[in-house]
Design an enzyme around this catalytic site. Structure first.
Site, short mmCIF file in Angstrom:
data_model
loop_
_atom_site.label_atom_id
_atom_site.label_comp_id
_atom_site.label_asym_id
_atom_site.label_seq_id
_atom_site.Cartn_x
_atom_site.Cartn_y
_atom_site.Cartn_z
N GLU A 70 0.83 -1.21 0.00
CA GLU A 70 0.00 0.00 0.00
C GLU A 70 0.86 1.26 0.00
O GLU A 70 0.63 2.17 -0.81
CB GLU A 70 -0.93 0.02 1.23
CG GLU A 70 -1.64 1.35 1.36
CD GLU A 70 -2.73 1.40 2.42
OE1 GLU A 70 -2.72 0.58 3.34
OE2 GLU A 70 -3.58 2.30 2.30
N ASP A 90 -0.62 -4.96 3.16
CA ASP A 90 -1.14 -3.74 3.80
C ASP A 90 -0.54 -3.72 5.20
O ASP A 90 -0.90 -4.53 6.05
CB ASP A 90 -2.67 -3.77 3.86
CG ASP A 90 -3.22 -2.41 4.27
OD1 ASP A 90 -2.45 -1.62 4.85
OD2 ASP A 90 -4.41 -2.14 4.03
N ILE A 92 -0.80 -1.67 7.74
CA ILE A 92 -1.85 -1.48 8.74
C ILE A 92 -3.15 -1.28 7.98
O ILE A 92 -3.35 -0.24 7.34
CB ILE A 92 -1.62 -0.26 9.66
CG1 ILE A 92 -0.25 -0.30 10.33
CG2 ILE A 92 -2.74 -0.17 10.72
CD1 ILE A 92 0.03 0.89 11.26
N ASP A 93 -4.02 -2.27 8.00
CA ASP A 93 -5.34 -2.08 7.41
C ASP A 93 -6.24 -1.60 8.55
O ASP A 93 -6.31 -2.23 9.61
CB ASP A 93 -5.89 -3.37 6.81
CG ASP A 93 -7.19 -3.10 6.07
OD1 ASP A 93 -7.21 -2.16 5.26
OD2 ASP A 93 -8.17 -3.80 6.32
N THR A 95 -6.00 2.02 9.13
CA THR A 95 -5.08 3.06 9.64
C THR A 95 -5.84 4.12 10.45
O THR A 95 -5.35 4.57 11.49
CB THR A 95 -4.32 3.73 8.47
OG1 THR A 95 -3.56 2.72 7.81
CG2 THR A 95 -3.38 4.82 8.96
N ASP A 219 -6.05 -4.51 0.58
CA ASP A 219 -7.05 -4.63 1.66
C ASP A 219 -7.72 -6.01 1.65
O ASP A 219 -8.25 -6.44 2.67
CB ASP A 219 -8.17 -3.58 1.51
CG ASP A 219 -7.68 -2.15 1.60
OD1 ASP A 219 -6.88 -1.87 2.51
OD2 ASP A 219 -8.10 -1.32 0.78
C1 LIP Z 1 -9.12 1.02 4.81
C2 LIP Z 1 -10.05 -0.14 4.47
C3 LIP Z 1 -11.47 0.18 4.85
C4 LIP Z 1 -11.93 1.41 4.13
C5 LIP Z 1 -11.00 2.56 4.45
C6 LIP Z 1 -9.57 2.24 4.08
P1 LIP Z 1 -6.48 1.38 5.07
O1 LIP Z 1 -7.80 0.68 4.42
O2 LIP Z 1 -9.66 -1.27 5.16
O3 LIP Z 1 -12.32 -0.89 4.53
O4 LIP Z 1 -13.24 1.72 4.48
O5 LIP Z 1 -11.42 3.66 3.70
O6 LIP Z 1 -9.43 2.02 2.70
O7 LIP Z 1 -6.32 2.68 4.34
O8 LIP Z 1 -6.70 1.57 6.50
O9 LIP Z 1 -5.38 0.41 4.75
#
Ligand code: LIP
Length: 273
Positions: A70, A90, A92-93, A95, A219
Protein backbone atom coordinates in the site's frame (compact mmCIF):
# COMPACT_ATOMS: atom_id res chain seq x y z
CA UNK A 1 8.76 -24.29 -10.10
CA UNK A 2 7.72 -26.05 -6.88
CA UNK A 3 6.22 -23.87 -4.18
CA UNK A 4 6.25 -24.77 -0.50
CA UNK A 5 3.09 -23.00 0.66
CA UNK A 6 3.54 -24.11 4.28
CA UNK A 7 6.97 -22.51 4.33
CA UNK A 8 5.52 -19.31 2.86
CA UNK A 9 2.78 -19.34 5.51
CA UNK A 10 5.24 -19.91 8.36
CA UNK A 11 7.39 -17.01 7.15
CA UNK A 12 4.39 -14.70 6.67
CA UNK A 13 3.14 -15.47 10.19
CA UNK A 14 6.57 -14.71 11.69
CA UNK A 15 6.86 -11.45 9.77
CA UNK A 16 3.27 -10.45 10.66
CA UNK A 17 4.03 -10.98 14.38
CA UNK A 18 7.14 -8.81 14.08
CA UNK A 19 5.04 -6.17 12.29
CA UNK A 20 2.42 -6.46 15.04
CA UNK A 21 5.07 -5.66 17.67
CA UNK A 22 5.90 -2.45 15.79
CA UNK A 23 2.19 -1.54 15.58
CA UNK A 24 1.68 -2.18 19.31
CA UNK A 25 4.71 -0.07 20.26
CA UNK A 26 3.24 2.98 18.52
CA UNK A 27 -0.44 2.29 19.27
CA UNK A 28 -0.46 3.83 22.75
CA UNK A 29 1.55 6.96 21.89
CA UNK A 30 0.83 10.08 19.81
CA UNK A 31 0.99 9.26 16.12
CA UNK A 32 2.51 11.38 13.41
CA UNK A 33 -0.24 11.47 10.77
CA UNK A 34 -0.21 12.60 7.12
CA UNK A 35 -2.98 12.49 4.53
CA UNK A 36 -3.07 10.91 1.05
CA UNK A 37 -5.98 11.27 -1.40
CA UNK A 38 -8.42 13.00 0.97
CA UNK A 39 -8.21 14.52 4.44
CA UNK A 40 -9.69 11.25 5.73
CA UNK A 41 -7.19 8.99 3.90
CA UNK A 42 -4.49 8.65 6.55
CA UNK A 43 -0.95 7.33 6.74
CA UNK A 44 1.50 7.29 9.67
CA UNK A 45 5.23 6.76 9.95
CA UNK A 46 4.36 3.37 11.46
CA UNK A 47 2.55 2.25 8.25
CA UNK A 48 5.67 3.16 6.27
CA UNK A 49 8.16 1.57 8.70
CA UNK A 50 6.11 -1.63 9.00
CA UNK A 51 5.81 -2.00 5.21
CA UNK A 52 9.57 -1.51 4.79
CA UNK A 53 10.32 -4.12 7.46
CA UNK A 54 7.93 -6.64 5.86
CA UNK A 55 9.36 -6.15 2.36
CA UNK A 56 12.99 -6.28 3.61
CA UNK A 57 12.34 -9.47 5.61
CA UNK A 58 10.54 -11.27 2.77
CA UNK A 59 13.14 -10.14 0.19
CA UNK A 60 15.89 -11.61 2.32
CA UNK A 61 14.15 -15.00 2.34
CA UNK A 62 12.69 -14.93 -1.20
CA UNK A 63 14.93 -12.65 -3.31
CA UNK A 64 13.11 -13.31 -6.61
CA UNK A 65 9.60 -12.59 -5.33
CA UNK A 66 7.74 -9.39 -6.23
CA UNK A 67 5.78 -6.99 -4.00
CA UNK A 68 2.68 -4.82 -4.04
CA UNK A 69 2.50 -2.70 -0.90
CA UNK A 70 0.00 0.00 0.00
CA UNK A 71 2.57 2.60 1.02
CA UNK A 72 5.02 1.82 -1.81
CA UNK A 73 2.18 2.35 -4.31
CA UNK A 74 1.08 5.59 -2.68
CA UNK A 75 4.72 6.75 -2.85
CA UNK A 76 4.61 6.25 -6.64
CA UNK A 77 5.58 2.58 -7.24
CA UNK A 78 3.44 0.95 -9.97
CA UNK A 79 0.86 -1.60 -8.84
CA UNK A 80 2.22 -4.23 -11.22
CA UNK A 81 0.51 -7.60 -10.63
CA UNK A 82 2.14 -10.35 -12.68
CA UNK A 83 2.20 -14.18 -12.65
CA UNK A 84 5.38 -14.10 -10.55
CA UNK A 85 5.07 -14.94 -6.86
CA UNK A 86 3.91 -11.60 -5.43
CA UNK A 87 3.49 -10.60 -1.80
CA UNK A 88 0.56 -8.21 -1.41
CA UNK A 89 0.90 -6.14 1.74
CA UNK A 90 -1.14 -3.74 3.80
CA UNK A 91 1.11 -2.84 6.75
CA UNK A 92 -1.85 -1.48 8.74
CA UNK A 93 -5.34 -2.08 7.41
CA UNK A 94 -7.61 0.22 9.39
CA UNK A 95 -5.08 3.06 9.64
CA UNK A 96 -7.81 5.50 10.76
CA UNK A 97 -8.65 3.10 13.60
CA UNK A 98 -4.96 2.88 14.51
CA UNK A 99 -4.75 6.70 14.54
CA UNK A 100 -7.80 6.93 16.81
CA UNK A 101 -6.60 4.08 19.08
CA UNK A 102 -9.37 1.69 18.02
CA UNK A 103 -8.21 -1.92 18.16
CA UNK A 104 -9.69 -3.02 14.79
CA UNK A 105 -6.47 -2.73 12.83
CA UNK A 106 -4.37 -5.46 11.28
CA UNK A 107 -1.32 -6.42 9.30
CA UNK A 108 -2.24 -8.09 5.97
CA UNK A 109 0.18 -10.29 4.04
CA UNK A 110 -1.09 -12.21 1.01
CA UNK A 111 0.86 -14.18 -1.58
CA UNK A 112 -0.23 -14.70 -5.18
CA UNK A 113 1.21 -17.16 -7.71
CA UNK A 114 -0.03 -16.87 -11.30
CA UNK A 115 -2.29 -14.09 -10.03
CA UNK A 116 -4.16 -16.47 -7.71
CA UNK A 117 -3.96 -15.86 -3.97
CA UNK A 118 -2.44 -18.94 -2.34
CA UNK A 119 -1.57 -17.76 1.20
CA UNK A 120 -3.23 -15.18 3.44
CA UNK A 121 -2.28 -13.87 6.88
CA UNK A 122 -4.25 -11.20 8.74
CA UNK A 123 -2.91 -10.33 12.19
CA UNK A 124 -4.71 -8.08 14.70
CA UNK A 125 -1.87 -7.13 17.05
CA UNK A 126 -3.89 -5.38 19.75
CA UNK A 127 -6.18 -8.35 20.31
CA UNK A 128 -3.56 -10.93 19.25
CA UNK A 129 -5.73 -12.68 16.64
CA UNK A 130 -3.84 -14.42 13.83
CA UNK A 131 -6.06 -15.42 10.88
CA UNK A 132 -4.42 -17.68 8.30
CA UNK A 133 -5.26 -19.65 5.17
CA UNK A 134 -3.46 -21.64 2.50
CA UNK A 135 -5.20 -22.59 -0.75
CA UNK A 136 -7.11 -25.86 -0.28
CA UNK A 137 -6.20 -26.23 3.41
CA UNK A 138 -8.94 -24.37 5.32
CA UNK A 139 -8.94 -21.16 7.36
CA UNK A 140 -7.83 -20.69 10.96
CA UNK A 141 -7.80 -18.14 13.78
CA UNK A 142 -5.04 -18.71 16.32
CA UNK A 143 -4.71 -22.24 14.88
CA UNK A 144 -8.41 -23.10 15.41
CA UNK A 145 -10.39 -23.89 12.28
CA UNK A 146 -13.02 -21.27 11.38
CA UNK A 147 -16.00 -21.37 9.04
CA UNK A 148 -18.66 -19.06 7.67
CA UNK A 149 -22.27 -19.00 8.88
CA UNK A 150 -25.02 -21.00 7.18
CA UNK A 151 -27.23 -17.95 6.59
CA UNK A 152 -28.54 -18.07 3.04
CA UNK A 153 -31.13 -15.31 2.92
CA UNK A 154 -30.28 -11.61 3.16
CA UNK A 155 -33.25 -10.97 5.44
CA UNK A 156 -31.52 -13.08 8.14
CA UNK A 157 -28.06 -11.61 7.54
CA UNK A 158 -25.78 -9.15 9.37
CA UNK A 159 -23.88 -7.14 6.77
CA UNK A 160 -20.56 -5.33 7.18
CA UNK A 161 -19.84 -2.30 5.02
CA UNK A 162 -17.97 1.01 5.24
CA UNK A 163 -18.34 4.67 4.32
CA UNK A 164 -14.65 4.55 3.30
CA UNK A 165 -12.16 7.40 3.14
CA UNK A 166 -13.08 9.05 -0.17
CA UNK A 167 -14.87 12.34 0.35
CA UNK A 168 -16.14 12.70 -3.23
CA UNK A 169 -19.80 13.64 -2.69
CA UNK A 170 -21.20 11.25 -5.31
CA UNK A 171 -19.26 8.28 -3.90
CA UNK A 172 -20.29 9.02 -0.32
CA UNK A 173 -23.95 9.56 -1.22
CA UNK A 174 -24.21 6.34 -3.27
CA UNK A 175 -22.60 4.38 -0.42
CA UNK A 176 -25.11 5.83 2.04
CA UNK A 177 -27.96 4.95 -0.34
CA UNK A 178 -26.58 1.39 -0.58
CA UNK A 179 -26.38 1.20 3.22
CA UNK A 180 -29.99 2.31 3.50
CA UNK A 181 -31.10 -0.39 1.06
CA UNK A 182 -29.14 -3.05 2.95
CA UNK A 183 -30.61 -1.96 6.32
CA UNK A 184 -34.15 -2.33 4.95
CA UNK A 185 -33.36 -5.83 3.62
CA UNK A 186 -31.31 -7.39 6.46
CA UNK A 187 -30.75 -7.65 10.24
CA UNK A 188 -28.52 -4.59 10.02
CA UNK A 189 -25.13 -3.19 9.12
CA UNK A 190 -21.82 -3.03 11.00
CA UNK A 191 -18.70 -0.94 10.18
CA UNK A 192 -15.44 -2.03 11.83
CA UNK A 193 -13.20 0.35 9.86
CA UNK A 194 -10.98 -2.28 8.22
CA UNK A 195 -11.79 -4.33 5.14
CA UNK A 196 -9.66 -7.23 6.33
CA UNK A 197 -11.16 -7.27 9.83
CA UNK A 198 -14.67 -7.17 8.32
CA UNK A 199 -13.76 -10.10 6.06
CA UNK A 200 -12.30 -12.14 8.94
CA UNK A 201 -15.63 -11.61 10.75
CA UNK A 202 -17.41 -13.21 7.78
CA UNK A 203 -14.84 -16.02 7.71
CA UNK A 204 -15.49 -16.90 11.35
CA UNK A 205 -19.30 -16.64 11.11
CA UNK A 206 -19.63 -13.34 13.05
CA UNK A 207 -21.89 -11.88 10.39
CA UNK A 208 -22.81 -12.98 6.90
CA UNK A 209 -21.59 -10.53 4.25
CA UNK A 210 -19.25 -7.63 3.56
CA UNK A 211 -19.53 -5.20 0.66
CA UNK A 212 -17.32 -2.21 -0.09
CA UNK A 213 -16.38 -0.02 -3.03
CA UNK A 214 -13.11 1.96 -2.90
CA UNK A 215 -10.90 -0.71 -1.32
CA UNK A 216 -7.60 -1.82 -2.90
CA UNK A 217 -6.00 -5.17 -3.69
CA UNK A 218 -3.89 -5.00 -0.49
CA UNK A 219 -7.05 -4.63 1.66
CA UNK A 220 -8.63 -7.84 0.33
CA UNK A 221 -5.94 -10.23 -0.98
CA UNK A 222 -4.99 -11.91 2.32
CA UNK A 223 -8.49 -11.78 3.81
CA UNK A 224 -10.09 -12.96 0.53
CA UNK A 225 -8.47 -16.38 0.69
CA UNK A 226 -9.35 -16.60 4.39
CA UNK A 227 -13.05 -16.11 3.53
CA UNK A 228 -12.92 -18.63 0.68
CA UNK A 229 -11.07 -21.25 2.74
CA UNK A 230 -13.65 -20.77 5.50
CA UNK A 231 -16.31 -21.80 2.95
CA UNK A 232 -17.51 -18.36 1.88
CA UNK A 233 -17.89 -16.77 -1.53
CA UNK A 234 -15.80 -13.88 -2.86
CA UNK A 235 -16.91 -11.87 -5.87
CA UNK A 236 -17.32 -8.52 -7.51
CA UNK A 237 -20.25 -6.56 -5.99
CA UNK A 238 -22.10 -7.02 -9.33
CA UNK A 239 -22.05 -10.77 -8.77
CA UNK A 240 -19.42 -11.48 -11.41
CA UNK A 241 -16.00 -12.99 -10.76
CA UNK A 242 -13.85 -11.15 -8.20
CA UNK A 243 -11.43 -8.66 -9.77
CA UNK A 244 -8.84 -7.71 -7.16
CA UNK A 245 -7.84 -4.54 -9.00
CA UNK A 246 -11.38 -3.22 -9.57
CA UNK A 247 -11.75 -1.40 -6.21
CA UNK A 248 -14.91 -3.29 -5.20
CA UNK A 249 -15.55 -6.50 -3.31
CA UNK A 250 -18.44 -8.55 -1.98
CA UNK A 251 -17.99 -11.61 0.19
CA UNK A 252 -20.62 -13.67 1.93
CA UNK A 253 -21.30 -16.86 3.79
CA UNK A 254 -23.44 -18.20 0.93
CA UNK A 255 -24.26 -17.33 -2.70
CA UNK A 256 -27.86 -16.57 -1.59
CA UNK A 257 -26.82 -13.71 0.70
CA UNK A 258 -24.40 -12.37 -1.92
CA UNK A 259 -27.09 -12.40 -4.62
CA UNK A 260 -29.49 -10.54 -2.29
CA UNK A 261 -26.93 -7.74 -1.87
CA UNK A 262 -25.91 -7.53 -5.55
CA UNK A 263 -29.55 -6.94 -6.46
CA UNK A 264 -30.06 -3.88 -4.26
CA UNK A 265 -26.81 -1.91 -4.54
CA UNK A 266 -25.57 0.64 -7.05
CA UNK A 267 -21.93 0.58 -8.21
CA UNK A 268 -19.51 3.30 -7.09
CA UNK A 269 -16.75 3.98 -9.61
CA UNK A 270 -13.10 4.30 -8.50
CA UNK A 271 -9.95 4.33 -10.60
CA UNK A 272 -8.52 0.77 -10.93
CA UNK A 273 -5.43 -0.16 -8.94
C1 LIP B 1 -9.12 1.02 4.81
C2 LIP B 1 -10.05 -0.14 4.47
C3 LIP B 1 -11.47 0.18 4.85
C4 LIP B 1 -11.93 1.41 4.13
C5 LIP B 1 -11.00 2.56 4.45
C6 LIP B 1 -9.57 2.24 4.08
P1 LIP B 1 -6.48 1.38 5.07
O1 LIP B 1 -7.80 0.68 4.42
O2 LIP B 1 -9.66 -1.27 5.16
O3 LIP B 1 -12.32 -0.89 4.53
O4 LIP B 1 -13.24 1.72 4.48
O5 LIP B 1 -11.42 3.66 3.70
O6 LIP B 1 -9.43 2.02 2.70
O7 LIP B 1 -6.32 2.68 4.34
O8 LIP B 1 -6.70 1.57 6.50
O9 LIP B 1 -5.38 0.41 4.75
Amino acid sequence: MDHNYQDYLKTAVEVARKAGEMVKESYYVDKSVCTKESFADLVTVTDQAVEKMIIDSLTQKYPTHKFIGEESVSEGKKCDWTDDPTWIIDPIDGTANFVHSISNNCVCIGLSVNRKIVVGVVYLPITDQMYTAVKGQGAFCNDKRISVSKVSDLKNAMVYTEAGNSRQPEAVLTKIENMKNIVFASHGIRCLGSAAVNMCMIAQGSGDAYIEYGIHIWDIAASGIIVEEAGGVLMDPSGSEVDFLSRGVLCASTPGVAAGISKIIKPVEFERD
